[in-house]
Design an enzyme around this catalytic site. Structure first.
Site, PDB file in Angstrom:
ATOM      1  N   ASP A   1     -12.857  12.914  16.137  1.00  0.00           N
ATOM      2  CA  ASP A   1     -12.732  12.971  17.587  1.00  0.00           C
ATOM      3  C   ASP A   1     -13.157  14.238  18.010  1.00  0.00           C
ATOM      4  O   ASP A   1     -13.726  15.355  17.357  1.00  0.00           O
ATOM      5  CB  ASP A   1     -11.417  12.364  17.927  1.00  0.00           C
ATOM      6  CG  ASP A   1     -10.254  13.489  18.043  1.00  0.00           C
ATOM      7  OD1 ASP A   1     -10.616  14.560  17.298  1.00  0.00           O
ATOM      8  OD2 ASP A   1      -9.049  13.057  18.162  1.00  0.00           O
TER       9      ASP A   1
ATOM     10  N   CYS B   1      -8.885  15.058  13.069  1.00  0.00           N
ATOM     11  CA  CYS B   1      -8.612  14.825  14.460  1.00  0.00           C
ATOM     12  C   CYS B   1      -7.747  16.031  14.857  1.00  0.00           C
ATOM     13  O   CYS B   1      -7.764  16.930  14.071  1.00  0.00           O
ATOM     14  CB  CYS B   1      -7.957  13.702  14.819  1.00  0.00           C
ATOM     15  SG  CYS B   1      -6.328  13.441  14.001  1.00  0.00           S
TER      16      CYS B   1
ATOM     17  N   THR C   1      -4.482  16.404  14.474  1.00  0.00           N
ATOM     18  CA  THR C   1      -3.357  16.578  13.628  1.00  0.00           C
ATOM     19  C   THR C   1      -3.708  16.236  12.237  1.00  0.00           C
ATOM     20  O   THR C   1      -3.105  16.434  11.328  1.00  0.00           O
ATOM     21  CB  THR C   1      -2.205  15.911  13.978  1.00  0.00           C
ATOM     22  OG1 THR C   1      -2.615  14.661  14.129  1.00  0.00           O
ATOM     23  CG2 THR C   1      -1.673  16.503  15.378  1.00  0.00           C
TER      24      THR C   1
ATOM     25  N   HIS D   1      -2.604  11.334  -8.274  1.00  0.00           N
ATOM     26  CA  HIS D   1      -1.490  10.102  -8.374  1.00  0.00           C
ATOM     27  C   HIS D   1      -2.126   9.035  -7.435  1.00  0.00           C
ATOM     28  O   HIS D   1      -1.661   7.915  -7.881  1.00  0.00           O
ATOM     29  CB  HIS D   1      -0.236  10.753  -7.907  1.00  0.00           C
ATOM     30  CG  HIS D   1       0.198  11.715  -8.718  1.00  0.00           C
ATOM     31  ND1 HIS D   1       1.648  12.312  -8.842  1.00  0.00           N
ATOM     32  CD2 HIS D   1      -0.245  12.440  -9.560  1.00  0.00           C
ATOM     33  CE1 HIS D   1       1.957  13.131  -9.915  1.00  0.00           C
ATOM     34  NE2 HIS D   1       0.826  13.408 -10.431  1.00  0.00           N
TER      35      HIS D   1
ATOM     36  N   HIS E   1       0.010   5.707 -13.050  1.00  0.00           N
ATOM     37  CA  HIS E   1      -0.474   5.622 -11.409  1.00  0.00           C
ATOM     38  C   HIS E   1      -0.828   4.543 -11.085  1.00  0.00           C
ATOM     39  O   HIS E   1      -1.053   3.951  -9.860  1.00  0.00           O
ATOM     40  CB  HIS E   1      -1.135   7.051 -10.966  1.00  0.00           C
ATOM     41  CG  HIS E   1      -0.366   8.260 -11.244  1.00  0.00           C
ATOM     42  ND1 HIS E   1       0.873   8.474 -10.680  1.00  0.00           N
ATOM     43  CD2 HIS E   1      -0.577   9.133 -12.208  1.00  0.00           C
ATOM     44  CE1 HIS E   1       1.383   9.885 -11.065  1.00  0.00           C
ATOM     45  NE2 HIS E   1       0.567  10.164 -12.047  1.00  0.00           N
TER      46      HIS E   1
HETATM   47  C1  RB5 Z   1      -6.287  14.388  20.721  1.00  0.00           C
HETATM   48  O1  RB5 Z   1      -5.771  15.034  21.759  1.00  0.00           O
HETATM   49  C2  RB5 Z   1      -5.310  14.089  19.870  1.00  0.00           C
HETATM   50  O2  RB5 Z   1      -4.284  13.134  19.961  1.00  0.00           O
HETATM   51  C3  RB5 Z   1      -5.943  13.440  18.207  1.00  0.00           C
HETATM   52  O3  RB5 Z   1      -6.961  14.279  18.048  1.00  0.00           O
HETATM   53  C4  RB5 Z   1      -5.006  13.409  17.295  1.00  0.00           C
HETATM   54  O4  RB5 Z   1      -4.252  14.537  17.016  1.00  0.00           O
HETATM   55  C5  RB5 Z   1      -4.179  12.091  17.170  1.00  0.00           C
HETATM   56  O5  RB5 Z   1      -3.518  11.924  16.102  1.00  0.00           O
END
Ligand code: RB5
Length: 149
Positions: free
Chosen positions: A13, A69, A71, A102, A137
């Site tokens: 994203d 993304c 996180t 695994h 596994h």
């Molecule tokens: C975008 O702001 C953020 O929410 C997205 O990139 C991601 O981290 C969601 O899990």
């Protein structure tokens, strides 16, 4: 590398766009084939869209995928809704080695707001190079797909 296709499918994203751009350039410089499934700008967009596109391509081509993304977590939640996708958010080399060996992970999820570009590129390299161990596994990986009763 296991899997039938050597093409790496990648998506992000807006929050993962800069890291995706850097990883695509790095993989191409290493002579690997990368298919960038978007997003293609910093304009705000919805991470599940890239997750679903990349997962469909990974499943159709028996390939590996990378999703980025902010996180890495939203991408993994969306990706793991696909039967046959084993997506892992990794922040450390040990995560990557273990999830390949695994769990036979076929999608690596990264967080641009968590993991610096240099480490992220090392994680991608490890993800592509680490084989699945199989053996004990295999039973556990098969159980992941067992329907709930
Ligand atoms: C975008 O702001 C953020 O929410 C997205 O990139 C991601 O981290 C969601 O899990």
């Amino acid at each position: 590398m296991s899997g039938k296709s050597t093409t790496i499918f990648i998506g992000s994203d807006h929050a993962g766009f800069a890291l995706k751009t850097a990883i695509v350039a790095d993989l191409q410089a290493k002579g690997l084939t990368v298919e960038d499934m978007g997003t293609h700008s910093l304009e705000s967009c919805d991470y599940p869209e890239a997750a679903h596109k990349v997962c469909e391509a990974v499943l159709a081509n028996d390939a590996r995928g990378i999703l980025i993304c902010g996180t890495g977590i939203g991408m993994s939640i969306a990706a793991n809704r696909h039967k046959g996708i084993r997506a892992a958010t990794c922040t450390h080399e040990f995560h990557v080695r273990a999830t390949r060996a695994h769990n036979n992970a076929n999608v690596l999820c990264l967080g641009e707001r968590v993991t610096a570009a240099g480490l992220a590129m090392d994680l991608v390299k490890l993800f592509m190079e680490t084989p699945y161990e199989g053996g004990r596994h295999a039973r556990r990986v098969a159980l992941i797909e067992k329907p709930f009763e």
